[in-house]
Each structure stands twice: as structure tokens, then as C-alpha cells.
Design an enzyme around this catalytic site. Structure first.
Site, PDB file in Angstrom:
ATOM      1  N   ASP A   1       3.233  -4.630   7.938  1.00  0.00           N
ATOM      2  CA  ASP A   1       1.969  -3.927   7.772  1.00  0.00           C
ATOM      3  C   ASP A   1       0.867  -4.976   7.877  1.00  0.00           C
ATOM      4  O   ASP A   1       0.638  -5.753   6.952  1.00  0.00           O
ATOM      5  CB  ASP A   1       1.952  -3.230   6.405  1.00  0.00           C
ATOM      6  CG  ASP A   1       0.599  -2.588   6.104  1.00  0.00           C
ATOM      7  OD1 ASP A   1      -0.349  -2.786   6.892  1.00  0.00           O
ATOM      8  OD2 ASP A   1       0.490  -1.895   5.072  1.00  0.00           O
TER       9      ASP A   1
ATOM     10  N   LYS B   1     -10.629  -1.126  10.241  1.00  0.00           N
ATOM     11  CA  LYS B   1     -10.752  -2.275   9.336  1.00  0.00           C
ATOM     12  C   LYS B   1     -11.142  -3.536  10.094  1.00  0.00           C
ATOM     13  O   LYS B   1     -11.260  -4.608   9.516  1.00  0.00           O
ATOM     14  CB  LYS B   1      -9.428  -2.505   8.605  1.00  0.00           C
ATOM     15  CG  LYS B   1      -9.078  -1.391   7.605  1.00  0.00           C
ATOM     16  CD  LYS B   1      -7.825  -1.734   6.856  1.00  0.00           C
ATOM     17  CE  LYS B   1      -7.197  -0.536   6.155  1.00  0.00           C
ATOM     18  NZ  LYS B   1      -7.958  -0.095   4.992  1.00  0.00           N
TER      19      LYS B   1
ATOM     20  N   CYS C   1      -4.667   2.358  -3.787  1.00  0.00           N
ATOM     21  CA  CYS C   1      -3.459   2.869  -3.133  1.00  0.00           C
ATOM     22  C   CYS C   1      -2.277   1.938  -3.336  1.00  0.00           C
ATOM     23  O   CYS C   1      -1.431   1.798  -2.450  1.00  0.00           O
ATOM     24  CB  CYS C   1      -3.674   3.105  -1.637  1.00  0.00           C
ATOM     25  SG  CYS C   1      -5.005   4.229  -1.292  1.00  0.00           S
TER      26      CYS C   1
ATOM     27  N   HIS D   1       0.875  -1.176   0.000  1.00  0.00           N
ATOM     28  CA  HIS D   1       0.000   0.000   0.000  1.00  0.00           C
ATOM     29  C   HIS D   1       0.916   1.231   0.000  1.00  0.00           C
ATOM     30  O   HIS D   1       2.003   1.185   0.577  1.00  0.00           O
ATOM     31  CB  HIS D   1      -0.821  -0.058   1.291  1.00  0.00           C
ATOM     32  CG  HIS D   1      -1.900   0.957   1.414  1.00  0.00           C
ATOM     33  ND1 HIS D   1      -1.649   2.252   1.818  1.00  0.00           N
ATOM     34  CD2 HIS D   1      -3.230   0.884   1.199  1.00  0.00           C
ATOM     35  CE1 HIS D   1      -2.796   2.920   1.857  1.00  0.00           C
ATOM     36  NE2 HIS D   1      -3.762   2.120   1.482  1.00  0.00           N
TER      37      HIS D   1
HETATM   38  C1  LIG Z   1      -2.245  -3.176   3.483  1.00  0.00           C
HETATM   39  C2  LIG Z   1      -2.681  -1.814   3.902  1.00  0.00           C
HETATM   40  N1  LIG Z   1      -1.814  -0.984   4.484  1.00  0.00           N
HETATM   41  C3  LIG Z   1      -2.162   0.232   4.903  1.00  0.00           C
HETATM   42  C4  LIG Z   1      -3.440   0.712   4.750  1.00  0.00           C
HETATM   43  C5  LIG Z   1      -3.750   2.089   5.224  1.00  0.00           C
HETATM   44  O1  LIG Z   1      -4.644   2.049   6.270  1.00  0.00           O
HETATM   45  P1  LIG Z   1      -5.226   3.400   6.865  1.00  0.00           P
HETATM   46  O2  LIG Z   1      -5.956   4.072   5.757  1.00  0.00           O
HETATM   47  O3  LIG Z   1      -6.120   2.956   7.963  1.00  0.00           O
HETATM   48  O4  LIG Z   1      -4.082   4.212   7.332  1.00  0.00           O
HETATM   49  C6  LIG Z   1      -4.388  -0.114   4.145  1.00  0.00           C
HETATM   50  C7  LIG Z   1      -5.779   0.303   3.949  1.00  0.00           C
HETATM   51  O5  LIG Z   1      -6.197   1.044   3.147  1.00  0.00           O
HETATM   52  C8  LIG Z   1      -3.995  -1.388   3.702  1.00  0.00           C
HETATM   53  O6  LIG Z   1      -4.869  -2.200   3.095  1.00  0.00           O
END
Ligand SMILES: Cc1ncc(COP(=O)(O)O)c(C=O)c1O
Lengths: 80, 418
Positions: free
Chosen positions: B208, B234, B376, B119
Site C-alpha cells: 500500500d 494524495k 482509519c 489503514h
Molecule cells: C496508507 C493508506 N492506505 C489507504 C488509504 C486509502 O486511500 P483512498 O481513500 O484514496 O482509497 C489511505 C488514505 O486515506 C492511506 O493513508
């Protein structure tokens, strides 16, 4: 997007690209519309115009699809 | 299978949005009533600041807040709750690490290793750090099926790299996702960490776990990572709360992240001293009500059981992949591992020549919520050679009926866009 001017007016304009139906329709209608228009006129076009031109109810998230071709056109105009 | 009707009854949103087919839990999950009620309880009954008041209401808020920390700690089997730091979300947890840890330990000519399936929040902070300090930013690729290209198996073709060629003694940080939010790939994180630490015992490994903690049983001590990060929103919890778990010793050595209230020990005209972790990293008034309510989400998940949740998601995902391929054959391309054991409840796909935005729009008109875009993860989509995909993802409140709706919706897409 490519554009050919004769004096100050758009003589020919073409676009190439892959996109969703909204952006493709918008590009198609926009290129039709701008023929024989002057640079000044083109610069004045904005997102409100595009939304009216398309005449459909766009969700908030798809306005950017609709406006994309206009942005490309404006970027192109900067070069002239 | 979990009982969808019984579970949906506990999520008020299904009473407000009739016939909701929610297939976007990867972006954010829905919230059960007990979580919402707990937020309300805080605001109605003891909405004081934490750590500040001597009066009972503030004490109550502080106790509730700290109880969440200890419940999170137990949920991931951390050594102690001081190792749990609350942030706003996964993104902030990762940026905190890039700033407070990265800028402390990464120097010119060092290496930071990540993967192509990250991400943006686990990619860009490290890319920027590497360019700032003049470090090398290395990227682990994927193979055709969406597995990390680790060379752990036998070498199949020239492209396969071996972990030993990527990780060296100069690698200060290895940061990778547990579960890909696009491919659904569950990475063999434990094995990777073991290998990486064999090559370089000094390496710091960050995981992550944004897509892992909501769906799999995670035991940080067993995993062997130095840090893991995830988001409350989530996993049935409120927005505005993220978690950073890290080993106490490293947390103590790191720079603070933000300076200000709550993180300070003493302030003089010419210098300041800071609190110990976790408070060292929690400057300013946090999302109190949301953090307090987060524990109800964990209790809810715990009651269902993470093992049951995983089994449930495996069944739906397997069913969905088969249904989609049986119905649409060659015209649907599903990304990621075929083996359900290696895959979370996430299905990203391309459908004929139809643009993902158009697909999502037509599905939306049918009450089906999916995500369209690069999710993303632009480097990954560039690698897959598509600008965007459609993503359907599953959680405890979904079952086969949602899959059938998706299939019907896609038939409509085909009709309209053909
Ligand atoms: C694998 C992963 N990392 C990071 C994120 C970022 O999460 P957040 O938007 O809660 O910061 C997400 C979600 O969008 C994700 O799926």
C-alpha cells in the site's frame, strides 16, 4: 450511563466516560434535563432537541459528538 | 527548502482561503492550477468517451487518457504501461486485489499476513477474505517506537517476533503499507520483501503505497513487490483516480473484478471472453477528465523532483518535532520513529488530556487544518491504547511558518481547555 427509575420516572442518572468537551457537556446537560421525566418523554428526544439544548453553533462534523449521550440513553432504555 | 511562496502561487486555493494552514495532505493533497486547467480542458474541448468513438474527439480523449497510463508507468518505473490499472482510489485497488487475486489463490488453512499499522482499506478486505475461505489472518505487530516488530534486529524482549515465525510456506499473501498514515513510519519494504520471498518464493507481496508515492521516489522493479497501489488525490491529482500496478503475468491469471463495458472481448449467450490487462480490470466509463489531468500532477512532482520533496519534508518534520517538544515538553506525546530518516512528513500526537476533536476544533478556528480521530486505523490506535490522535502532515506547500502557526494554535488550545 446508568439510570434508576422510580415508577416510570427517572430518579437518578449518572454517566461515566472520557470524551471531547461537546460530548461531555451534552451528557452533563442531558442527565440534568431527564431527571423526573418519563420513559415516553425520553424516547421522544431527538438530535434537534440536543442541538437546541446545547445552544451553540455545532459544525456538521460535531453533531455526532453532541448526540452521542442521547444515543447511549436510548440504547439503555431499550433494556427496560 | 522548497520556496513556499512560489509553490503556493500555483495552487489557486490559497487565493480563495486566505491564511490557509493546510496540514492534512495525508488525507488529501491540494491541487495545482495546471491539474485543474487540464480537467477543464477535457470538459470544454474534447469531452468524449474513451475507446469507443472513431471520431477525432474521442481519439483525442483516448490518447490523453492512455498518455497518463504511460506517464504513471514511467514515474514508478514499471516494465510496461499495460501493468498500470486505473481504479477509483487505493481502497478500490486493494478490494480489487482481495477479490480478483485473493479469491483465486487463498484457500482454507492458507495464511494472509498484514500489519497492525494498516489503514482499514488494507486490513478489512483481507480480514473478510480470510474468514470467508477459512484462512488464517496474521498480523505483524509494532514495537514501542512504532517500527514493525520484525526481529530483524537483535531480540530486545520477549514480544519480538521473527519474520520467519510469521511468514511460512502457507502464506499466500503478504500485504503491508510502505508508510504509515498515522505513525509516519517508513517501513523497510524492500528488505521485508526480500526476506519474505526467501522464506516462501511463492508469496505474493502487495504494498500500500498511498503515503509513499506522493513523497518518495518509488521504483517498483527495485522494490521487488508484486503489486503496489496508490491514489491520485494524495499526490496533487484529482479525486476519483487510483492506481494498481501489478506484474503482467499475475494480472493475466487473476479473475476480472467487475463485468460490463470496456472489459469484454466477446459475449455469447452462454459465455464471455475478456480483454487483456489493463482493460480486463477497467469495466465501465472511467473518470476520464480526472485521469487525463492526473498526468499533470505527476509532471508537476517530477519537475520539483521527488528527492527535493523528500528533503523538504524531512526538514519541516524534524523542525516541527523539535519545536513541539521544546514548547510543550512532557505534555505532548508524538507517536512514531524518532529518526527522521525512517519517518515521512506525518506527526500524530496526543496533547495533555485534551480530546483530539477539541484540539482540532480550536485549531480550525485559527485556520489550521489538521485531522483528529483514528485516521482509519483503529487496530493501530487500540494498540497505542488511545481512542484518537491529532495528525498534522506536510507537503510541498508547507514550511516552518505553518509549524509556527501550529505551535501558536496549540498554545491557544492549552489556554482554552486547561
Ligand atoms: C496508507 C493508506 N492506505 C489507504 C488509504 C486509502 O486511500 P483512498 O481513500 O484514496 O482509497 C489511505 C488514505 O486515506 C492511506 O493513508
Amino acid at each position: 450511563m446508568t439510570v434508576k427509575f422510580e415508577k416510570d420516572k427517572v430518579k437518578e442518572i449518572k454517566f461515566q466516560g472520557e470524551g471531547c468537551v461537546i460530548s461531555t457537556a451534552s451528557a452533563s446537560m442531558l442527565t440534568d434535563y431527564v431527571k423526573n421525566k418519563s420513559k415516553q418523554e425520553l424516547k421522544k428526544l431527538d438530535s434537534k432537541f440536543i442541538i437546541k439544548m446545547l445552544g451553540i453553533d455545532l459544525g456538521m462534523n460535531r453533531i455526532k459528538c453532541a448526540v452521542l449521550p442521547l444515543e447511549a440513553l436510548h440504547k439503555l432504555l431499550e433494556k427496560f | 527548502m522548497l520556496n513556499r511562496n512560489l509553490i503556493q502561487k500555483q495552487f489557486p486555493i490559497f487565493q480563495h482561503q486566505s491564511n490557509l494552514v493546510y496540514l492534512d495532505s495525508t488525507a488529501t493533497s491540494l491541487k495545482p492550477k495546471i491539474v485543474i486547467d487540464k480537467i477543464k480542458e477535457y470538459y470544454e474541448e474534447y469531452s468524449a468517451n474513451v475507446f469507443r468513438g472513431i471520431y477525432p474527439m474521442s481519439e483525442k480523449a483516448t490518447i490523453e487518457f492512455e498518455e497518463t497510463r504511460s506517464i504513471v508507468s514511467k514515474f514508478i518505473n514499471a516494465n510496461k504501461s499495460e501493468e498500470i490499472i486505473f481504479t477509483r482510489n487505493t481502497t478500490e485497488s486493494l478490494n480489487l486485489l482481495a477479490y480478483s487475486l485473493g479469491r483465486k489463490i487463498v484457500e482454507t488453512d492458507d495464511e494472509i499476513v498484514t500489519t497492525i499499522m494498516e489503514h482499514h482499506s488494507n486490513f478489512v478486505p483481507w480480514q473478510v477474505l480470510a474468514s470467508e475461505v477459512g484462512a488464517t489472518f496474521k498480523i505483524i505487530d509494532i514495537d514501542d517506537e512504532g517500527y514493525l516488530d520484525l526481529g530483524l534486529e537483535k531480540v530486545k524482549n520477549q514480544k519480538l517476533k521473527v519474520l520467519e515465525q510469521i511468514i511460512t510456506k502457507k502464506t499466500k499473501i503478504l500485504t503491508l503499507t510502505y508508510v504509515s498514515n498515522v505513525l509516519g513510519t517508513i517501513n523497510p519494504v524492500k528488505e521485508i520483501i526480500k526476506e519474505a520471498k526467501k522464506i516462501n518464493p511463492e508469496i505474493i507481496v502487495i504494498v500500500d503505497a498511498a503515503q509513499a508515492v506522493p513523497h518518495l521516489k518509488i521504483d517498483v522493479q527495485d522494490l521487488g513487490a508484486d503489486f503496489i497501489v496508490f491514489s491520485s488525490h494524495k499526490m496533487l491529482g484529482p479525486t476519483g483516480v487510483g492506481v494498481l500496478w501489478g506484474k503482467e503475468k499475475i494480472l493475466q491469471e487473476m479473475y476480472p473484478f467487475m463485468y460490463g463495458g470496456d472489459m469484454i472481448d466477446e459475449v455469447y449467450i452462454d459465455r464471455s471472453t475478456y480483454k487483456n490487462p489493463p482493460h480486463k480490470f477497467e469495466a465501465g466509463t472511467p473518470a476520464i477528465g480526472e485521469t487525463i489531468a492526473f498526468k499533470e500532477a505527476i509532471n508537476f512532482l517530477d519537475k520539483i523532483g521527488m528527492g527535493n520533496i523528500r528533503e523538504h519534508e524531512k526538514k519541516i518534520t524534524d523542525f516541527a518535532i523539535n519545536r513541539l517538544i521544546d514548547t510543550f515538553g512532557q505534555s505532548i506525546k508524538i507517536y512514531g520513529p524518532k529518526n527522521i530518516e525512517d519517518r515521512g512528513g506525518i506527526i500524530s500526537f496526543s496533547f495533555a488530556k485534551f480530546h483530539p476533536h477539541d484540539i482540532a476544533q480550536i485549531l480550525a478556528d485559527e485556520g489550521i487544518c489538521v485531522r483528529a480521530g483514528h485516521h482509519c486505523a483503529m487496530p493501530l490506535h487500540t494498540c497505542l491504547n488511545v481512542p484518537a490522535t491529532v495528525r498534522a502532515s506536510f507537503y510541498i506547500y508547507n514550511d516552518e511558518r505553518d509549524v509556527e502557526k501550529l505551535v501558536e494554535g496549540l498554545k491557544k488550545v492549552k489556554e482554552i481547555l486547561k
